[in-house]
Design a protein around this motif. Sequence first.
Motif, mmCIF file in Angstrom:
data_model
loop_
_atom_site.group_PDB
_atom_site.id
_atom_site.type_symbol
_atom_site.label_atom_id
_atom_site.label_comp_id
_atom_site.label_asym_id
_atom_site.label_seq_id
_atom_site.Cartn_x
_atom_site.Cartn_y
_atom_site.Cartn_z
ATOM 1 N N GLY A 97 -13.737 0.030 8.882
ATOM 2 C CA GLY A 97 -13.763 0.465 7.474
ATOM 3 C C GLY A 97 -12.600 -0.055 6.654
ATOM 4 N N ILE A 98 -12.166 -1.287 6.954
ATOM 5 C CA ILE A 98 -11.090 -1.899 6.165
ATOM 6 C C ILE A 98 -11.733 -2.590 4.974
ATOM 7 N N GLU A 99 -11.316 -2.195 3.770
ATOM 8 C CA GLU A 99 -11.962 -2.711 2.557
ATOM 9 C C GLU A 99 -11.018 -3.643 1.793
ATOM 10 N N GLU A 100 -11.628 -4.434 0.917
ATOM 11 C CA GLU A 100 -10.830 -5.379 0.121
ATOM 12 C C GLU A 100 -9.753 -4.640 -0.679
ATOM 13 N N ARG A 101 -10.095 -3.456 -1.230
ATOM 14 C CA ARG A 101 -9.142 -2.705 -2.073
ATOM 15 C C ARG A 101 -7.858 -2.356 -1.285
ATOM 16 N N HIS A 102 -8.004 -2.115 0.026
ATOM 17 C CA HIS A 102 -6.828 -1.797 0.841
ATOM 18 C C HIS A 102 -5.849 -2.979 0.842
ATOM 19 N N LEU A 103 -6.379 -4.160 1.082
ATOM 20 C CA LEU A 103 -5.515 -5.339 1.175
ATOM 21 C C LEU A 103 -4.933 -5.711 -0.197
ATOM 22 N N GLN A 104 -5.751 -5.557 -1.231
ATOM 23 C CA GLN A 104 -5.258 -5.864 -2.590
ATOM 24 C C GLN A 104 -4.146 -4.889 -2.986
ATOM 25 N N ALA A 105 -4.242 -3.642 -2.529
ATOM 26 C CA ALA A 105 -3.198 -2.646 -2.847
ATOM 27 C C ALA A 105 -1.862 -3.055 -2.224
ATOM 28 N N VAL A 106 -1.902 -3.578 -0.995
ATOM 29 C CA VAL A 106 -0.671 -4.030 -0.328
ATOM 30 C C VAL A 106 -0.038 -5.170 -1.144
ATOM 31 N N ILE A 107 -0.883 -6.091 -1.624
ATOM 32 C CA ILE A 107 -0.378 -7.206 -2.454
ATOM 33 C C ILE A 107 0.205 -6.665 -3.767
#
Length: 285
Positions: A97-107
């Motif tokens: 359940g890893i979503e694009e929004r998770h990775l974009q938030a880290v950036i």
Amino acid sequence: MGESRPMTPEQYVQQKAAASGSSFYYAFLFLPAPRRAAITAFYGFCREVDDVVDEVSDAGVARTKLAWWQAEVAQSFAGRATHPVMHALMPHTAAYGIEERHLQAVIDGCQMDLEQTRYLDFAGLARYCQLVAGVVGEVAARIFGQTDDRTTEYAHTLGLAFQLTNIIRDVGEDAMMGRIYLPVAELQQFDVKAHEVLKRQYSDRFTALMRFQAERAHRLYDEALALLPATDRRAQKPGLMMASIYRTLLREIERDNFQVLHQRVSLTPLRKFWLAWKVQALGRL
């Protein structure tokens, strides 16, 4: 001499995680292989993005690199990954359940580091921590095997406690780069001047300010542990291992009377491993 084979994406992220010597690495050692592969790849991504801010001295270049990462994440979720980290991570996104929004938030969190070197109050600092640590905790909890929705709040709270511990540990190092993460309102409350921190000058006022920071971090550790549902306690052991390592580090800094301006206090790899093992084998924090 035989030709050396190019590194696989999996080897790339494994090397990235091991080289960092981070507490996260010790927590990963006890995970079953598929979960370990997923968290190692995710950690590799976080390191990669973080390094853009820490290792690129030109803010314009760093911004360009972060924009590249935003595009790389978007196209990876559209099936067109190019970076080894994304090649290693993408096979695990659906399962955990890893979503694009998770990775974009880290950036986004790393981008804040480029735009901002001061935070006016704790609410502002907490928003930053939410992006660079809360979301990381949320994804990690999913990879570890979260079954209860309430575990997300535990993960965010624990992430905040970790980040505040990092901020306490790194005050001197950050000051050398012109950054102060301690909220301006709290510097004023304890009558500590920004230039004293930047010049790395100790005082009783500074020690009192740091004690205040440490007490808040301890409260958040307690709050996080209280929020973790019993049903997920076993699955979330790697997070609890990290909590044990980080809290021990925080206690060490307190015992040392917050001598953080001229050095970075750390635990030895053996001690981290031992603390992780105690949680794994004995369930002791």
